[in-house]
Design an enzyme around this catalytic site. Structure first.
Site, PDB file in Angstrom:
ATOM      1  N   ARG A 117       3.511   2.295   7.116  1.00  0.00           N
ATOM      2  CA  ARG A 117       3.109   3.483   7.429  1.00  0.00           C
ATOM      3  C   ARG A 117       1.659   3.818   7.154  1.00  0.00           C
ATOM      4  NH1 ARG A 117       8.159   3.922   5.890  1.00  0.00           N
ATOM      5  NH2 ARG A 117       9.662   4.150   7.529  1.00  0.00           N
ATOM      6  N   LYS A 139     -10.188   8.414  15.357  1.00  0.00           N
ATOM      7  CA  LYS A 139      -9.404   7.602  16.159  1.00  0.00           C
ATOM      8  C   LYS A 139      -8.951   6.478  16.125  1.00  0.00           C
ATOM      9  CE  LYS A 139     -10.259  11.772  19.524  1.00  0.00           C
ATOM     10  NZ  LYS A 139     -10.632  11.370  21.222  1.00  0.00           N
ATOM     11  N   GLU A 181     -24.010   7.495  24.496  1.00  0.00           N
ATOM     12  CA  GLU A 181     -23.375   8.491  23.562  1.00  0.00           C
ATOM     13  C   GLU A 181     -24.328   8.997  22.961  1.00  0.00           C
ATOM     14  OE1 GLU A 181     -19.958   9.051  24.182  1.00  0.00           O
ATOM     15  OE2 GLU A 181     -19.177   6.918  24.693  1.00  0.00           O
ATOM     16  N   LYS A 212     -21.117  14.404  15.151  1.00  0.00           N
ATOM     17  CA  LYS A 212     -19.596  14.280  15.624  1.00  0.00           C
ATOM     18  C   LYS A 212     -18.956  14.545  14.275  1.00  0.00           C
ATOM     19  CE  LYS A 212     -16.276  10.805  16.990  1.00  0.00           C
ATOM     20  NZ  LYS A 212     -15.786   9.940  17.676  1.00  0.00           N
ATOM     21  N   GLU A 222      -8.158  17.169  17.599  1.00  0.00           N
ATOM     22  CA  GLU A 222      -9.378  17.504  18.918  1.00  0.00           C
ATOM     23  C   GLU A 222      -7.824  18.775  19.570  1.00  0.00           C
ATOM     24  OE1 GLU A 222     -10.717  14.484  21.287  1.00  0.00           O
ATOM     25  OE2 GLU A 222      -9.957  15.581  23.461  1.00  0.00           O
ATOM     26  N   ASN A 230     -16.934  15.150  24.453  1.00  0.00           N
ATOM     27  CA  ASN A 230     -16.233  14.854  25.750  1.00  0.00           C
ATOM     28  C   ASN A 230     -17.102  15.062  26.900  1.00  0.00           C
ATOM     29  OD1 ASN A 230     -13.658  13.878  24.665  1.00  0.00           O
ATOM     30  ND2 ASN A 230     -12.324  15.503  25.689  1.00  0.00           N
ATOM     31  N   HIS A 233     -17.803  13.246  29.701  1.00  0.00           N
ATOM     32  CA  HIS A 233     -16.865  12.017  30.193  1.00  0.00           C
ATOM     33  C   HIS A 233     -16.075  11.810  31.696  1.00  0.00           C
ATOM     34  CE1 HIS A 233     -18.168  10.169  26.053  1.00  0.00           C
ATOM     35  NE2 HIS A 233     -17.738   9.199  26.698  1.00  0.00           N
ATOM     36  N   HIS A 237     -15.695   9.346  33.084  1.00  0.00           N
ATOM     37  CA  HIS A 237     -14.308   7.762  32.865  1.00  0.00           C
ATOM     38  C   HIS A 237     -13.855   8.052  34.672  1.00  0.00           C
ATOM     39  CE1 HIS A 237     -12.938   8.638  28.615  1.00  0.00           C
ATOM     40  NE2 HIS A 237     -13.242   7.802  29.004  1.00  0.00           N
ATOM     41  N   HIS A 249     -19.379   1.920  30.199  1.00  0.00           N
ATOM     42  CA  HIS A 249     -19.207   2.925  29.915  1.00  0.00           C
ATOM     43  C   HIS A 249     -20.105   3.716  29.804  1.00  0.00           C
ATOM     44  CE1 HIS A 249     -16.942   6.258  27.699  1.00  0.00           C
ATOM     45  NE2 HIS A 249     -17.482   6.026  26.661  1.00  0.00           N
TER      46      HIS A 249
HETATM   47  N1  LIG Z   1     -12.222   5.795  17.989  1.00  0.00           N
HETATM   48  C1  LIG Z   1     -12.974   6.301  19.235  1.00  0.00           C
HETATM   49  O1  LIG Z   1     -13.408   6.786  18.273  1.00  0.00           O
HETATM   50  C2  LIG Z   1     -13.914   5.617  20.635  1.00  0.00           C
HETATM   51  C3  LIG Z   1     -15.061   6.374  20.793  1.00  0.00           C
HETATM   52  C4  LIG Z   1     -15.829   5.426  21.421  1.00  0.00           C
HETATM   53  C5  LIG Z   1     -14.989   4.116  21.973  1.00  0.00           C
HETATM   54  N2  LIG Z   1     -14.251   3.707  21.813  1.00  0.00           N
HETATM   55  C6  LIG Z   1     -13.419   2.147  22.407  1.00  0.00           C
HETATM   56  O2  LIG Z   1     -14.551   1.224  21.833  1.00  0.00           O
HETATM   57  C7  LIG Z   1     -14.971   0.769  22.307  1.00  0.00           C
HETATM   58  C8  LIG Z   1     -16.014  -0.051  23.384  1.00  0.00           C
HETATM   59  O3  LIG Z   1     -16.348   0.441  21.870  1.00  0.00           O
HETATM   60  P1  LIG Z   1     -18.193  -1.149  21.906  1.00  0.00           P
HETATM   61  O4  LIG Z   1     -18.950  -1.023  23.242  1.00  0.00           O
HETATM   62  O5  LIG Z   1     -18.656  -1.588  20.307  1.00  0.00           O
HETATM   63  O6  LIG Z   1     -17.204  -2.950  22.704  1.00  0.00           O
HETATM   64  P2  LIG Z   1     -17.013  -4.375  21.700  1.00  0.00           P
HETATM   65  O7  LIG Z   1     -16.163  -3.996  20.626  1.00  0.00           O
HETATM   66  O8  LIG Z   1     -16.096  -4.865  23.285  1.00  0.00           O
HETATM   67  O9  LIG Z   1     -18.458  -4.987  21.434  1.00  0.00           O
HETATM   68  C9  LIG Z   1     -19.328  -5.553  23.017  1.00  0.00           C
HETATM   69  C10 LIG Z   1     -19.809  -6.443  22.878  1.00  0.00           C
HETATM   70  O10 LIG Z   1     -20.839  -7.299  21.622  1.00  0.00           O
HETATM   71  C11 LIG Z   1     -20.635  -7.865  20.824  1.00  0.00           C
HETATM   72  N3  LIG Z   1     -21.128  -7.860  19.565  1.00  0.00           N
HETATM   73  C12 LIG Z   1     -20.866  -6.633  18.778  1.00  0.00           C
HETATM   74  N4  LIG Z   1     -21.367  -6.815  17.505  1.00  0.00           N
HETATM   75  C13 LIG Z   1     -22.403  -7.953  17.861  1.00  0.00           C
HETATM   76  C14 LIG Z   1     -23.520  -7.749  16.794  1.00  0.00           C
HETATM   77  N5  LIG Z   1     -24.252  -7.293  16.237  1.00  0.00           N
HETATM   78  N6  LIG Z   1     -24.667  -8.461  17.841  1.00  0.00           N
HETATM   79  C15 LIG Z   1     -24.438  -9.122  18.970  1.00  0.00           C
HETATM   80  N7  LIG Z   1     -22.579  -9.377  19.128  1.00  0.00           N
HETATM   81  C16 LIG Z   1     -22.156  -8.471  18.972  1.00  0.00           C
HETATM   82  C17 LIG Z   1     -19.359  -7.977  20.930  1.00  0.00           C
HETATM   83  O11 LIG Z   1     -18.862  -9.166  21.350  1.00  0.00           O
HETATM   84  C18 LIG Z   1     -18.215  -8.129  22.878  1.00  0.00           C
HETATM   85  O12 LIG Z   1     -18.565  -8.764  23.012  1.00  0.00           O
HETATM   86  C19 LIG Z   1     -14.006   0.517  24.180  1.00  0.00           C
HETATM   87  O13 LIG Z   1     -12.108   0.033  23.315  1.00  0.00           O
HETATM   88  C20 LIG Z   1     -13.978   2.003  23.549  1.00  0.00           C
HETATM   89  O14 LIG Z   1     -12.568   2.893  24.251  1.00  0.00           O
HETATM   90  C21 LIG Z   1     -13.637   4.332  20.340  1.00  0.00           C
HETATM   91 ZN   LIG Z   2     -17.182   7.871  25.309  1.00  0.00          ZN
END
Ligand SMILES: NC(=O)c1ccc[n+]([C@@H]2O[C@H](COP(=O)([O-])OP(=O)(O)OC[C@H]3O[C@@H](n4cnc5c(N)ncnc54)[C@H](O)[C@@H]3O)[C@@H](O)[C@H]2O)c1
Ligand SMILES: [Zn+2]
Length: 343
Positions: A117, A139, A181, A212, A222, A230, A233, A237, A249
């Site tokens: 938990r 989130k 973003e 943020k 939210e 959003n 988005h 999306h 994205h």
């Molecule tokens: N929780 C939230 O509020 C929230 C908000 C926006 C997005 N998200 C989520 O985030 C995800 C996308 O995140 P992302 O864009 O970071 O993707 P990701 O985590 O897949 O990273 C993108 C790529 O970069 C590589 N990478 C990471 N750090 C690196 C570095 N320093 N040097 C070289 N390569 C590196 C990773 O291995 C991966 O291949 C989605 O799943 C989305 O739904 C969540």
């Molecule tokens: Zn986004």
């Protein structure tokens, strides 16, 4: 160095630095217990795993290394993480460190929030998107076969450490993704300007996170204002899904903001100068703003979305830069506006 305090159901600090020199001081006091699970992906582990292991010397470390990419944000890997915690006798007083991009942040956060938990979560994001968006706000999620982020929780970390030096190895396409973003924040508040985006430094990340933080503090779960995040988005999306997630994205968010400008022009009768100013700001991210899908395809996709409310959607429109407003708009009206703007 920049610092931000987030006060929601939990109060925690975000440190924004250009190296790891403050890690001991800023993070170690929040690492509870003797057992630490580092959740990371193979790319980040190869590049920076050694450094992180070094910082946590003296703790009983277990490391869970997932394959990089969105497909890893799944239920099987979630079970792998919590089973590893259980098998290594983690208790509620131990810690999970999410070390990677948004994928790792989301799945490690979900695991930390549900194991017994909820155990301590530390976020050490490594992508621009994770710096400015996913590592803050609480989130967490995994994807299900039926769709992205369908299973998740709100769960805040105990500390967030942003080291901008990670950006050196981040591929250009991932920087651009995060920039989608960043541009969104520049529209949500007039505190981020084109000059900041071009300068692209710690101050920019600080300013984005402050926007943020201020929104999340007013509405952690939210029910209202948080929906402002959003912006871009709703249509973004839809385009992302229509492309089968082939379009990145960030690029889809930029296309979504372009649509939001058109909708706002129609809804609020924005003058030509305001629209020109908005379009100039949008171009700062150098995203391809062309939309490959028809108004019909986009509205059909929005209709299929679970966020729809009857025949309408909550849509973030803009009265000006820094003046977003949540409006309820009929999907059919949205379709008409998008149709009228098709070239
Ligand atoms: N929780 C939230 O509020 C929230 C908000 C926006 C997005 N998200 C989520 O985030 C995800 C996308 O995140 P992302 O864009 O970071 O993707 P990701 O985590 O897949 O990273 C993108 C790529 O970069 C590589 N990478 C990471 N750090 C690196 C570095 N320093 N040097 C070289 N390569 C590196 C990773 O291995 C991966 O291949 C989605 O799943 C989305 O739904 C969540
Ligand atoms: Zn986004």
């Amino acid at each position: 160095m920049f610092e931000l305090t987030v006060s929601v159901s939990k109060t925690y600090k975000i440190t924004i630095a250009s190296d790891f020199s403050l890690f001991y001081e800023r993070v170690l006091p929040f690492i509870k217990g003797e057992n630490v699970a580092i959740v990371t992906d193979d790319t980040v582990d190869k590049l920076y795993g050694g450094a992180m292991d070094g910082f946590l010397q003296g703790k009983n470390i277990i490391k869970i290394v997932l394959r990089h990419g969105e497909r890893s944000k799944n239920a099987r890997n979630y079970l792998q993480i919590i089973n590893a915690l259980a098998e290594n006798a983690f208790t509620r007083s131990d810690t999970v460190v999410a070390f990677g991009g948004g994928v790792i942040g989301d799945i490690a956060g979900f695991a930390a929030s549900t194991y017994m938990r909820g155990i301590t979560l530390i976020a050490v994001p490594t992508t621009l998107l994770a710096f400015v968006d996913s590592s803050v706000g609480g989130k967490t999620a995994i994807d299900l076969a039926a769709g992205k982020n369908l299973c998740g929780t709100f769960y805040q970390p105990s500390a967030v450490y942003i080291n901008t030096a990670f950006l050196v190895t981040l591929p250009k396409k991932e920087i651009k993704n995060g920039l989608g973003e960043v541009i969104k924040y520049a529209f949500l508040s007039d505190t981020v300007c084109k000059k900041d985006i071009k300068k692209f430094d710690e101050n920019l990340i600080y300013k984005c996170l402050k926007i943020k933080r201020d929104i999340v503090e007013k509405d952690e779960r939210e029910s209202n204002e948080r929906a402002l995040l959003n912006l871009g988005h709703t249509v973004g999306h839809a385009i992302e899904k229509l492309s089968g997630y082939k379009l990145p994205h960030g690029a889809c968010v930029a296309k979504g903001i372009a649509a939001a400008i058109k909708v706002s022009e129609k809804l609020f009768g924005l003058n030509g100068d305001t629209v020109r100013k908005m379009n100039a700001l949008l171009k700062t991210g150098k995203h391809d703003l062309n939309n490959p899908y028809s108004a019909e395809e986009i509205s059909a996709q929005i209709t299929a979305d679970k966020k729809r409310q009857g025949d309408s959607v909550k849509f973030v429109a803009l009265k000006d830069i820094g003046k977003p407003e949540i409006v309820k708009i009929a999907v059919s009206d949205l379709q008409k506006i998008l149709k009228a703007n098709e070239s």
